[in-house]
Design a protein around this motif. Structure first.
Motif, PDB file in Angstrom:
ATOM      1  N   ASN A   1     -42.014  85.520  16.187  1.00 39.11           N
ATOM      2  CA  ASN A   1     -41.095  85.351  17.299  1.00 39.11           C
ATOM      3  C   ASN A   1     -41.125  83.912  17.823  1.00 39.11           C
ATOM      4  OD1 ASN A   1     -39.353  86.116  19.535  1.00 39.11           O
ATOM      5  ND2 ASN A   1     -41.185  86.115  20.808  1.00 39.11           N
ATOM      6  N   LYS A   2     -42.322  83.340  17.990  1.00 42.28           N
ATOM      7  CA  LYS A   2     -42.412  81.969  18.492  1.00 42.28           C
ATOM      8  C   LYS A   2     -41.898  80.961  17.467  1.00 42.28           C
ATOM      9  CE  LYS A   2     -43.802  83.174  22.438  1.00 42.28           C
ATOM     10  NZ  LYS A   2     -42.758  83.237  23.487  1.00 42.28           N
ATOM     11  N   ARG A   3     -42.142  81.203  16.189  1.00 41.20           N
ATOM     12  CA  ARG A   3     -41.620  80.293  15.166  1.00 41.20           C
ATOM     13  C   ARG A   3     -40.098  80.360  15.111  1.00 41.20           C
ATOM     14  NH1 ARG A   3     -45.959  82.416  12.062  1.00 41.20           N
ATOM     15  NH2 ARG A   3     -44.514  83.442  10.640  1.00 41.20           N
ATOM     16  N   ARG A   4     -39.561  81.529  15.335  1.00 40.45           N
ATOM     17  CA  ARG A   4     -38.106  81.683  15.382  1.00 40.45           C
ATOM     18  C   ARG A   4     -37.523  80.947  16.595  1.00 40.45           C
ATOM     19  NH1 ARG A   4     -38.146  86.650  14.482  1.00 40.45           N
ATOM     20  NH2 ARG A   4     -38.187  87.398  16.637  1.00 40.45           N
ATOM     21  N   GLN A   5     -38.216  81.029  17.740  1.00 43.18           N
ATOM     22  CA  GLN A   5     -37.751  80.316  18.923  1.00 43.18           C
ATOM     23  C   GLN A   5     -37.799  78.798  18.708  1.00 43.18           C
ATOM     24  OE1 GLN A   5     -39.718  81.631  22.525  1.00 43.18           O
ATOM     25  NE2 GLN A   5     -39.518  83.791  21.965  1.00 43.18           N
ATOM     26  N   LEU A   6     -38.806  78.324  17.998  1.00 43.75           N
ATOM     27  CA  LEU A   6     -38.887  76.893  17.709  1.00 43.75           C
ATOM     28  C   LEU A   6     -37.719  76.433  16.830  1.00 43.75           C
ATOM     29  CD1 LEU A   6     -42.725  76.368  17.114  1.00 43.75           C
ATOM     30  CD2 LEU A   6     -41.356  75.547  19.034  1.00 43.75           C
ATOM     31  N   GLN A   7     -37.279  77.282  15.952  1.00 45.48           N
ATOM     32  CA  GLN A   7     -36.109  76.947  15.137  1.00 45.48           C
ATOM     33  C   GLN A   7     -34.864  76.791  16.017  1.00 45.48           C
ATOM     34  OE1 GLN A   7     -35.687  76.221  11.832  1.00 45.48           O
ATOM     35  NE2 GLN A   7     -37.924  76.111  11.845  1.00 45.48           N
ATOM     36  N   LYS A   8     -34.758  77.614  17.043  1.00 46.96           N
ATOM     37  CA  LYS A   8     -33.621  77.513  17.966  1.00 46.96           C
ATOM     38  C   LYS A   8     -33.666  76.200  18.753  1.00 46.96           C
ATOM     39  CE  LYS A   8     -32.995  82.466  18.950  1.00 46.96           C
ATOM     40  NZ  LYS A   8     -32.990  83.487  20.042  1.00 46.96           N
ATOM     41  N   ALA A   9     -34.862  75.649  18.919  1.00 49.08           N
ATOM     42  CA  ALA A   9     -35.041  74.473  19.780  1.00 49.08           C
ATOM     43  C   ALA A   9     -34.971  73.155  19.016  1.00 49.08           C
ATOM     44  CB  ALA A   9     -36.382  74.581  20.497  1.00 49.08           C
ATOM     45  N   VAL A  10     -34.508  73.176  17.760  1.00 50.81           N
ATOM     46  CA  VAL A  10     -34.544  71.944  16.948  1.00 50.81           C
ATOM     47  C   VAL A  10     -33.683  70.827  17.533  1.00 50.81           C
ATOM     48  CG1 VAL A  10     -35.172  73.083  14.786  1.00 50.81           C
ATOM     49  CG2 VAL A  10     -32.752  72.886  15.426  1.00 50.81           C
ATOM     50  N   SER A  11     -32.662  71.176  18.312  1.00 52.15           N
ATOM     51  CA  SER A  11     -31.795  70.136  18.880  1.00 52.15           C
ATOM     52  C   SER A  11     -32.300  69.619  20.222  1.00 52.15           C
ATOM     53  CB  SER A  11     -30.370  70.678  19.053  1.00 52.15           C
ATOM     54  OG  SER A  11     -30.351  71.734  19.996  1.00 52.15           O
ATOM     55  N   LEU A  12     -33.387  70.192  20.733  1.00 51.04           N
ATOM     56  CA  LEU A  12     -33.921  69.789  22.034  1.00 51.04           C
ATOM     57  C   LEU A  12     -34.937  68.661  21.877  1.00 51.04           C
ATOM     58  CD1 LEU A  12     -34.444  73.303  23.693  1.00 51.04           C
ATOM     59  CD2 LEU A  12     -32.430  71.821  23.782  1.00 51.04           C
ATOM     60  N   ASN A  13     -35.142  67.925  22.953  1.00 55.09           N
ATOM     61  CA  ASN A  13     -36.070  66.797  22.946  1.00 55.09           C
ATOM     62  C   ASN A  13     -37.110  66.964  24.045  1.00 55.09           C
ATOM     63  OD1 ASN A  13     -34.420  65.269  21.003  1.00 55.09           O
ATOM     64  ND2 ASN A  13     -32.962  65.119  22.715  1.00 55.09           N
ATOM     65  N   THR A  14     -38.251  66.319  23.852  1.00 56.81           N
ATOM     66  CA  THR A  14     -39.284  66.318  24.898  1.00 56.81           C
ATOM     67  C   THR A  14     -39.587  64.888  25.325  1.00 56.81           C
ATOM     68  OG1 THR A  14     -41.090  66.276  23.287  1.00 56.81           O
ATOM     69  CG2 THR A  14     -40.351  68.434  24.048  1.00 56.81           C
ATOM     70  N   ASP A  15     -39.985  64.726  26.582  1.00 59.49           N
ATOM     71  CA  ASP A  15     -40.380  63.408  27.073  1.00 59.49           C
ATOM     72  C   ASP A  15     -41.353  63.569  28.230  1.00 59.49           C
ATOM     73  OD1 ASP A  15     -39.026  63.343  29.760  1.00 59.49           O
ATOM     74  OD2 ASP A  15     -37.218  63.524  28.532  1.00 59.49           O
ATOM     75  N   THR A  16     -41.903  62.454  28.681  1.00 61.42           N
ATOM     76  CA  THR A  16     -42.835  62.462  29.817  1.00 61.42           C
ATOM     77  C   THR A  16     -42.299  61.572  30.942  1.00 61.42           C
ATOM     78  OG1 THR A  16     -44.106  60.679  28.774  1.00 61.42           O
ATOM     79  CG2 THR A  16     -44.855  62.937  28.370  1.00 61.42           C
ATOM     80  N   GLN A  17     -40.980  61.562  31.098  1.00 61.25           N
ATOM     81  CA  GLN A  17     -40.336  60.680  32.077  1.00 61.25           C
ATOM     82  C   GLN A  17     -39.991  61.374  33.394  1.00 61.25           C
ATOM     83  OE1 GLN A  17     -40.246  57.429  31.167  1.00 61.25           O
ATOM     84  NE2 GLN A  17     -41.283  58.289  29.379  1.00 61.25           N
ATOM     85  N   LEU A  18     -40.235  62.672  33.500  1.00 62.91           N
ATOM     86  CA  LEU A  18     -39.874  63.404  34.717  1.00 62.91           C
ATOM     87  C   LEU A  18     -40.825  63.042  35.845  1.00 62.91           C
ATOM     88  CD1 LEU A  18     -37.876  65.665  35.691  1.00 62.91           C
ATOM     89  CD2 LEU A  18     -39.715  67.307  35.194  1.00 62.91           C
ATOM     90  N   SER A  19     -40.281  62.672  36.992  1.00 56.86           N
ATOM     91  CA  SER A  19     -41.119  62.326  38.142  1.00 56.86           C
ATOM     92  C   SER A  19     -41.694  63.594  38.766  1.00 56.86           C
ATOM     93  CB  SER A  19     -40.311  61.566  39.192  1.00 56.86           C
ATOM     94  OG  SER A  19     -39.411  62.442  39.857  1.00 56.86           O
ATOM     95  N   VAL A  20     -42.762  63.438  39.532  1.00 57.40           N
ATOM     96  CA  VAL A  20     -43.369  64.593  40.178  1.00 57.40           C
ATOM     97  C   VAL A  20     -42.422  65.199  41.209  1.00 57.40           C
ATOM     98  CG1 VAL A  20     -44.579  63.182  41.916  1.00 57.40           C
ATOM     99  CG2 VAL A  20     -45.452  65.449  41.316  1.00 57.40           C
ATOM    100  N   GLU A  21     -41.636  64.367  41.889  1.00 58.57           N
ATOM    101  CA  GLU A  21     -40.655  64.876  42.854  1.00 58.57           C
ATOM    102  C   GLU A  21     -39.604  65.733  42.153  1.00 58.57           C
ATOM    103  OE1 GLU A  21     -40.373  64.522  46.127  1.00 58.57           O
ATOM    104  OE2 GLU A  21     -41.421  62.705  46.756  1.00 58.57           O
TER     105      GLU A  21
END
Length: 316
Positions: free
Chosen positions: A152-172
């Motif tokens: 199930n989690k591997r299938r969800q990761l396949q759905k997320a291939v077009s998404l990106n991650t970053d560490t730019q979100l401020s705490v606010e």
């Protein structure tokens, strides 16, 4: 020198006190409240064990509880006696006497995984409440870890291939997003903006936190997590997901990227526990090991049971 000052020196000296028992963490999560430390010394004045605690007062009642967003507390012993059950029992007896002398109505703390003091406190009349967290230890082969995810989690990761991650979100912005995610589920956030700002500022100063965000290609925020760590473990402290994008795979990607970050830092990964069955099921699908730790509890005044029952009734 106060007990807190001596405790801070001791923590710096022994170097293995968990993140959530560190003086700076207690300062942050107990801001505006009263916290202190019980110490146990040998004949030469050397600290053998310590118990940081948050003391609360309501009407005529005094009680000890875990601070917000704090998974681990209780008694920590000096490395020189870590495996000495007799000396640990002596430390716990001293702590138990000091607790009695405080004339408490109630005591509750959650002890570290594998804590021998937890077992010793049971022998002194305290009740053990079993809790479970979900961990990945010794992240040496990240590919093997990901391969152990559920289908199930591997299938969800396949759905997320077009998404990106970053560490730019401020705490606010993280706080506002968390409020939004909870309101979309008709829930209320359990901590204040000021609480998070203080915690983030102290952890950031020590390079012990990060905010991880998941976005679509247009930069729209789908999920985020506030991560904290110490020398051994990274904690998935505050994850949040926009329910409007529950089928995007964002939650699986968020957890996976957090696990990868722990791997890069050569840390174990702890999903920070959950006694909620749905959340536990979610965490258990990431190749984790269900790991037991204990809440230690004692009622000094039977009437306090009624007060806790009424509080739970109001919150239900």
């Amino acid at each position: 020198m106060t007990n807190k000052d001596r405790y801070a020196e001791w923590c710096a000296q022994i170097g293995n006190v968990p993140l959530m028992m560190q003086p700076w963490w207690m300062d942050a999560v107990c801001a505006g409240k009263q916290w202190d430390v019980l110490l146990v010394e040998d004949g030469a004045g050397k600290i053998k064990g310590a118990m940081p605690y948050l003391l609360r007062k309501r009407f005529w009642q005094k009680y000890i509880l875990m601070p917000q967003l704090t998974q681990i507390g209780g008694i920590w012993v000096d490395p020189s006696i870590t495996d000495n059950r007799w000396e640990i029992a002596q430390v716990c007896q001293s702590i138990e006497k000091q607790l009695r002398d405080m004339h408490l109505s109630y005591y509750y703390q959650q002890y570290a995984i594998g804590s021998l003091p937890a077992q010793a406190m049971q022998g002194l009349g305290f009740k053990l409440r079993k809790r479970t967290t979900y961990r990945i230890d010794f992240l040496t082969d990240i590919d093997q870890v990901i391969a152990s995810f559920s289908k199930n989690k591997r299938r969800q990761l396949q759905k997320a291939v077009s998404l990106n991650t970053d560490t730019q979100l401020s705490v606010e912005d993280f706080y506002r997003f968390h409020v939004h995610c909870l309101e979309a589920q008709r829930k209320r956030i359990s901590y204040t903006r000021e609480f998070l700002l203080v915690l983030e500022r102290k952890a950031r100063r020590l390079d012990q936190c990060e905010i991880l965000a998941v976005r679509n290609q247009d930069g729209e925020l789908y999920a985020a997590a506030f991560l904290v760590w110490d020398r051994t473990t990274m904690y998935y402290l505050l994850p949040c997901y926009d329910p409007a994008y529950k089928d995007s795979g964002a939650s699986a990607l968020l957890a996976t990227e957090a696990i990868k970050m722990a791997h890069r830092k050569k840390l174990s990964f702890d999903f920070e526990g959950s006694m909620d069955s749905g959340t536990a099921r979610h965490y258990s699908q990431f190749g984790t090991t269900a790991t037991t730790y204990y809440g230690i509890e004692k009622y000094y005044r039977p009437l306090f049971r009624l007060a806790i029952w009424l509080q739970k009734l109001r919150c239900s």
